[in-house]
Design a protein around this motif. Sequence first.
Motif, mmCIF file in Angstrom:
data_model
loop_
_atom_site.group_PDB
_atom_site.id
_atom_site.type_symbol
_atom_site.label_atom_id
_atom_site.label_comp_id
_atom_site.label_asym_id
_atom_site.label_seq_id
_atom_site.Cartn_x
_atom_site.Cartn_y
_atom_site.Cartn_z
ATOM 1 N N TRP A 44 34.683 3.183 0.404
ATOM 2 C CA TRP A 44 35.075 2.909 1.782
ATOM 3 C C TRP A 44 34.563 1.527 2.187
ATOM 4 O O TRP A 44 33.369 1.259 2.091
ATOM 5 N N PHE A 45 35.470 0.651 2.646
ATOM 6 C CA PHE A 45 35.103 -0.698 3.035
ATOM 7 C C PHE A 45 35.257 -0.860 4.548
ATOM 8 O O PHE A 45 36.184 -0.323 5.168
ATOM 9 N N VAL A 46 34.358 -1.641 5.131
ATOM 10 C CA VAL A 46 34.287 -1.792 6.585
ATOM 11 C C VAL A 46 35.336 -2.773 7.109
ATOM 12 O O VAL A 46 35.533 -3.851 6.531
ATOM 13 N N VAL A 47 35.993 -2.394 8.200
ATOM 14 C CA VAL A 47 36.868 -3.295 8.954
ATOM 15 C C VAL A 47 36.493 -3.147 10.430
ATOM 16 O O VAL A 47 35.817 -2.206 10.821
ATOM 17 N N ASP A 48 36.930 -4.099 11.252
ATOM 18 C CA ASP A 48 36.588 -4.006 12.665
ATOM 19 C C ASP A 48 37.660 -3.284 13.476
ATOM 20 O O ASP A 48 37.383 -2.763 14.561
ATOM 21 N N ASP A 49 38.893 -3.241 12.975
ATOM 22 C CA ASP A 49 39.992 -2.570 13.674
ATOM 23 C C ASP A 49 40.803 -1.813 12.626
ATOM 24 O O ASP A 49 41.540 -2.415 11.833
ATOM 25 N N ILE A 50 40.651 -0.493 12.583
ATOM 26 C CA ILE A 50 41.279 0.298 11.528
ATOM 27 C C ILE A 50 42.797 0.208 11.569
ATOM 28 O O ILE A 50 43.466 0.117 10.535
ATOM 29 N N HIS A 51 43.381 0.224 12.760
ATOM 30 C CA HIS A 51 44.837 0.202 12.860
ATOM 31 C C HIS A 51 45.412 -1.161 12.453
ATOM 32 O O HIS A 51 46.437 -1.233 11.770
ATOM 33 N N ALA A 52 44.735 -2.225 12.846
ATOM 34 C CA ALA A 52 45.187 -3.557 12.441
ATOM 35 C C ALA A 52 45.060 -3.741 10.935
ATOM 36 O O ALA A 52 45.924 -4.355 10.289
ATOM 37 N N ALA A 53 43.976 -3.198 10.365
ATOM 38 C CA ALA A 53 43.765 -3.339 8.928
ATOM 39 C C ALA A 53 44.814 -2.558 8.146
ATOM 40 O O ALA A 53 45.334 -3.025 7.117
ATOM 41 N N VAL A 54 45.144 -1.356 8.614
ATOM 42 C CA VAL A 54 46.182 -0.558 7.959
ATOM 43 C C VAL A 54 47.521 -1.288 8.024
ATOM 44 O O VAL A 54 48.284 -1.332 7.044
ATOM 45 N N ALA A 55 47.823 -1.869 9.169
ATOM 46 C CA ALA A 55 49.083 -2.623 9.307
ATOM 47 C C ALA A 55 49.115 -3.789 8.336
ATOM 48 O O ALA A 55 50.172 -4.100 7.748
ATOM 49 N N LYS A 56 47.988 -4.456 8.149
ATOM 50 C CA LYS A 56 47.939 -5.591 7.220
ATOM 51 C C LYS A 56 48.151 -5.119 5.778
ATOM 52 O O LYS A 56 48.837 -5.809 4.991
ATOM 53 N N VAL A 57 47.570 -3.972 5.413
ATOM 54 C CA VAL A 57 47.776 -3.427 4.073
ATOM 55 C C VAL A 57 49.272 -3.226 3.811
ATOM 56 O O VAL A 57 49.814 -3.610 2.762
ATOM 57 N N VAL B 134 35.893 2.253 9.894
ATOM 58 C CA VAL B 134 35.127 1.688 11.007
ATOM 59 C C VAL B 134 33.962 2.639 11.221
ATOM 60 O O VAL B 134 34.160 3.755 11.726
ATOM 61 N N PRO B 135 32.734 2.262 10.834
ATOM 62 C CA PRO B 135 31.597 3.182 10.918
ATOM 63 C C PRO B 135 31.346 3.651 12.357
ATOM 64 O O PRO B 135 31.511 2.899 13.314
ATOM 65 N N ALA B 136 30.913 4.896 12.480
ATOM 66 C CA ALA B 136 30.528 5.436 13.778
ATOM 67 C C ALA B 136 29.333 4.669 14.332
ATOM 68 O O ALA B 136 28.473 4.195 13.566
ATOM 69 N N LEU C 271 30.601 -2.499 1.781
ATOM 70 C CA LEU C 271 30.806 -1.138 1.298
ATOM 71 C C LEU C 271 30.051 -0.188 2.221
ATOM 72 O O LEU C 271 28.839 -0.309 2.392
ATOM 73 N N TYR C 272 30.776 0.741 2.841
ATOM 74 C CA TYR C 272 30.179 1.659 3.815
ATOM 75 C C TYR C 272 29.747 2.960 3.177
ATOM 76 O O TYR C 272 28.715 3.538 3.523
ATOM 77 N N TYR C 273 30.508 3.463 2.206
ATOM 78 C CA TYR C 273 30.229 4.772 1.617
ATOM 79 C C TYR C 273 30.925 4.856 0.261
ATOM 80 O O TYR C 273 31.907 4.152 0.006
ATOM 81 N N PHE C 274 30.384 5.701 -0.628
ATOM 82 C CA PHE C 274 31.053 5.956 -1.892
ATOM 83 C C PHE C 274 30.974 7.443 -2.213
ATOM 84 O O PHE C 274 30.111 8.160 -1.704
ATOM 85 N N SER C 275 31.867 7.892 -3.039
ATOM 86 C CA SER C 275 31.837 9.286 -3.480
ATOM 87 C C SER C 275 32.318 9.370 -4.926
ATOM 88 O O SER C 275 33.396 8.877 -5.259
ATOM 89 N N LEU C 276 31.490 9.976 -5.783
ATOM 90 C CA LEU C 276 31.858 10.209 -7.175
ATOM 91 C C LEU C 276 32.486 11.595 -7.277
ATOM 92 O O LEU C 276 31.863 12.595 -6.904
ATOM 93 N N SER D 288 31.822 10.501 11.006
ATOM 94 C CA SER D 288 31.221 9.291 10.430
ATOM 95 C C SER D 288 31.953 8.021 10.834
ATOM 96 O O SER D 288 31.501 6.919 10.522
ATOM 97 N N GLY D 289 33.112 8.140 11.524
ATOM 98 C CA GLY D 289 33.876 6.981 11.947
ATOM 99 C C GLY D 289 35.330 7.081 11.517
ATOM 100 O O GLY D 289 35.785 8.100 10.982
ATOM 101 N N TRP D 290 36.089 6.017 11.750
ATOM 102 C CA TRP D 290 37.493 5.974 11.351
ATOM 103 C C TRP D 290 37.617 5.793 9.843
ATOM 104 O O TRP D 290 36.818 5.074 9.223
ATOM 105 N N SER D 291 38.651 6.428 9.256
ATOM 106 C CA SER D 291 38.875 6.307 7.816
ATOM 107 C C SER D 291 40.368 6.341 7.537
ATOM 108 O O SER D 291 41.132 7.041 8.219
#
Length: 330
Positions: free
Chosen positions: A277-290, A323-325, A216-221, A305-308
């Motif tokens: 927000w959950f950490v992945v190593d490759d944002i585009h690959a992770a989005v494609a997998k989703v 992907v955190p900055a 878990l990289y970040y949260f927002s209420l 703060s990084g890719w989101s």
Amino acid sequence: MTDPFDALRITDTPLDPRPEFTAELRRTLATALENTMTDTLSTTAASPTATGTQAPERQTITAYISVRNATAALAFYVDAFDAVEISRLVSDDGRIGHAEITIGTSRLMLADEYPEIDSVGPETRGGPTCSFTIEVPDADESFARAVAAGATIERPVDDQFHGNRMGSVRDPFGHRWTLSTPIAGFDHAEYGRVARQEGYELIESRQLKHHGIGDLYYFSLQVHDLARAQAFFGAVLGWEFPDPQPDGSGAHVANISAPPGSIGQVEPGGSTRTQLWFVVDDIHAAVAKVRELGGSSDEPVLYDSGWSAECVDNQGTTFNLSVPAAKYSL
């Protein structure tokens, strides 16, 4: 009939313990006695005084230095920095194998040089191997005292842009010491402004950490009334919000360990769901997998703060990938 317990009982004949057990027991006892002696001595040296001062807690990280003449170094630190000697172990050859002192609430360990185990000081190495900063009531007075005791000046005392008045000396054994006093009334916001002028970016997230995939990289209420939420979570969890967004839409939580988070205000009737927000190593690959697995995702966006990317899984649960900055990651 003979009681089976009596039949199985042997006579209480003393037996010599195994040599391995004897050696291990001796090491265990020696360690325990050394720790007990050290703790007792430190507690005595820093015991509560008549003014009610409490003994400092044992610090997690303790500096350990090597010097060419530990006996002289101990005397210098007492004279220059008001050090209190706790203990010293002197070997048969006259060298100090281990010594402990306290300076204020901090403990420092030191020993003579032992070249045979590659433990040598700055004079042998050819320069300082580490440096130390001491916060003192009056940097000018402490600086002058250290120089009078035999230290050499490296950087004269002066006001610094980070809010401290400080100067540096080198002790007679090669170590660098900085004497520092906070500047009264210093505006901390000035630190960041001047840092930018000097070519630095001040980052005070307190969340610098290693981010593994799935962390878990970040949260927002998301809430309807920001002030009420701040009061509520401040009272329940002790959260602090020193830097609200200029437009009043939210505020970061300043005093929690990783992952960092915030409270954000939504428009009337808006969703008050919690965002993760959950950490992945490759944002585009992770989005494609989703998308491949039947979920959906917005296109990734690169923020400070990084890719989101906001996603929805194949059952309708909303979450975010990130992907955190580099500046927030170890």
